[in-house]
Design a protein around this motif. Structure first.
Motif, short mmCIF file in Angstrom:
data_model
loop_
_atom_site.label_atom_id
_atom_site.label_comp_id
_atom_site.label_asym_id
_atom_site.label_seq_id
_atom_site.Cartn_x
_atom_site.Cartn_y
_atom_site.Cartn_z
N SER A 54 0.84 -1.20 0.00
CA SER A 54 0.00 0.00 0.00
C SER A 54 0.87 1.25 0.00
CB SER A 54 -0.90 0.00 1.23
OG SER A 54 -1.56 1.25 1.36
N ALA A 70 0.23 4.21 0.97
CA ALA A 70 0.12 4.96 2.23
C ALA A 70 1.05 4.38 3.28
CB ALA A 70 -1.33 4.94 2.71
N ILE A 71 1.08 3.06 3.37
CA ILE A 71 1.94 2.41 4.37
C ILE A 71 3.41 2.62 4.01
CG2 ILE A 71 2.64 0.20 5.35
CD1 ILE A 71 -0.24 -0.74 5.04
N SER A 72 3.77 2.40 2.75
CA SER A 72 5.16 2.52 2.32
C SER A 72 5.70 3.94 2.52
CB SER A 72 5.29 2.11 0.86
OG SER A 72 6.64 2.16 0.45
N PHE A 73 4.94 4.93 2.06
CA PHE A 73 5.40 6.31 2.17
C PHE A 73 5.42 6.78 3.63
CE2 PHE A 73 3.52 7.12 -2.33
CZ PHE A 73 4.50 6.29 -2.86
N THR A 74 4.47 6.30 4.43
CA THR A 74 4.45 6.66 5.84
C THR A 74 5.67 6.10 6.56
OG1 THR A 74 2.03 6.74 5.89
CG2 THR A 74 3.16 6.51 8.01
N LEU A 75 6.01 4.84 6.26
CA LEU A 75 7.19 4.24 6.89
C LEU A 75 8.47 4.96 6.48
CD1 LEU A 75 6.31 0.44 6.65
CD2 LEU A 75 6.33 1.89 8.68
N GLY A 80 8.68 8.13 5.78
CA GLY A 80 8.68 9.37 6.57
C GLY A 80 9.04 9.12 8.02
N VAL A 81 8.57 7.99 8.58
CA VAL A 81 8.89 7.66 9.97
C VAL A 81 10.39 7.41 10.12
CG1 VAL A 81 8.60 5.92 11.77
CG2 VAL A 81 6.61 6.79 10.55
#
Length: 209
Positions: A100, A102-107, A109-110
Motif C-alpha cells: 500500500s 500509504a503504508i510505504s510512504f508513511t514508513l 517518513g517515519v
C-alpha cells in the motif's frame, strides 16, 4: 499506484536523508556515494524480485550477497551505521510497488523522522563518550573521576578503567560525561587570564624599581 511513484518517493527520501540530514551534520563526503548506491541498488533488486517469478531461494541468495558487504573498510560510527541501514530500509520500501502506498510512504517518513530527531545536534548535545589515556596509574575510579572532571571541565557520569599499566604509569579509561556550559568555562578562562596579566604587571613594576 505505478512503480514510478515508489521510485520517485524512494529517491526523494534518500536525498533528504543524505543531503538534508547526514552531510550537514557529519560532513563525511565519502559516505554519500555509499548511501546513495546501496539505496538504489537495494530498491532495484527488491523491485526485480517482486515483479518476477523468482524462487524464495533466489531471493535469500540475493540478500546473502548483500550481507557480505563489510562495514569495516573504513571506520564507521554507530550513527553512520544507522544511516546506512536506514538507506537500505528505504530502498526496500521503495522496491515493493505491491505494498500500500500509504503504508510505504508513511514508513519512509517515519524512518527519516527518527533519524532527524535521534541524530539532532541539540539532543544531549554536550554529552560525550571518550577513551582517555591518563599519565598516572589509577586503580581507584573515584580518583580518576576527580581528575577527569577537572581536565574535561565536565560532569562525569561514568568512568570505566580499561587498563592500568604500573610500569609506564598510565591508565586507559572509558569516560561518559557532559560538558559544562561554555559560559562558565569562558568566565573561568577570562579570570585566569586576568590573574596572569595582574602577575605580569606586578613583575614589571618590581623590575622597574
Amino acid at each position: 499506484m505505478s512503480a514510478f511513484a515508489f521510485i520517485a518517493a524512494d529517491l526523494v527520501a534518500i536525498l533528504i536523508l543524505v543531503f538534508g540530514l547526514y552531510f550537514p551534520r557529519h560532513r563525511r563526503r565519502d559516505m554519500l556515494v555509499a548511501f546513495l548506491s546501496i539505496n538504489v541498488g537495494v530498491m532495484g533488486v527488491t523491485y526485480a524480485m517482486s515483479t518476477s517469478d523468482l524462487s524464495l531461494g533466489f531471493g535469500l541468495g540475493i540478500f546473502a550477497v548483500l550481507s557480505i558487504i563489510r562495514l569495516r573498510s573504513t571506520e564507521m560510527g554507530h550513527a553512520e551505521i544507522a544511516y546506512y541501514f536506514t538507506a537500505i530500509a528505504i530502498g526496500l520500501l521503495g522496491g515493493f510497488p505491491s505494498v500500500s502506498p500509504a503504508i510505504s510512504f508513511t514508513l519512509m517518513g517515519v524512518l527519516i523522522a527518527v533519524i532527524a530527531v535521534g541524530d539532532h545536534p541539540k539532543l544531549f548535545g554536550r554529552t560525550r563518550q571518550q577513551m582517555m589515556v591518563l599519565d598516572q596509574a589509577f586503580t581507584d575510579e573515584d580518583k580518576a573521576r576527580d581528575l577527569l572532571a577537572t581536565m574535561l571541565h565536565a560532569t562525569i557520569h561514568r568512568v570505566e578503567i580499561r587498563k592500568v599499566d604500573l610500569v609506564t604509569d598510565t591508565t586507559i579509561c572509558d569516560v561518559r560525561f557532559t560538558r559544562l556550559p561554555a559560559v562558565a568555562k569562558t568566565s573561568r578562562a577570562d579570570a585566569d587570564l586576568g590573574q596572569a596579566r595582574s602577575v605580569t604587571r606586578d613583575a614589571m613594576t618590581v623590575g622597574a624599581r
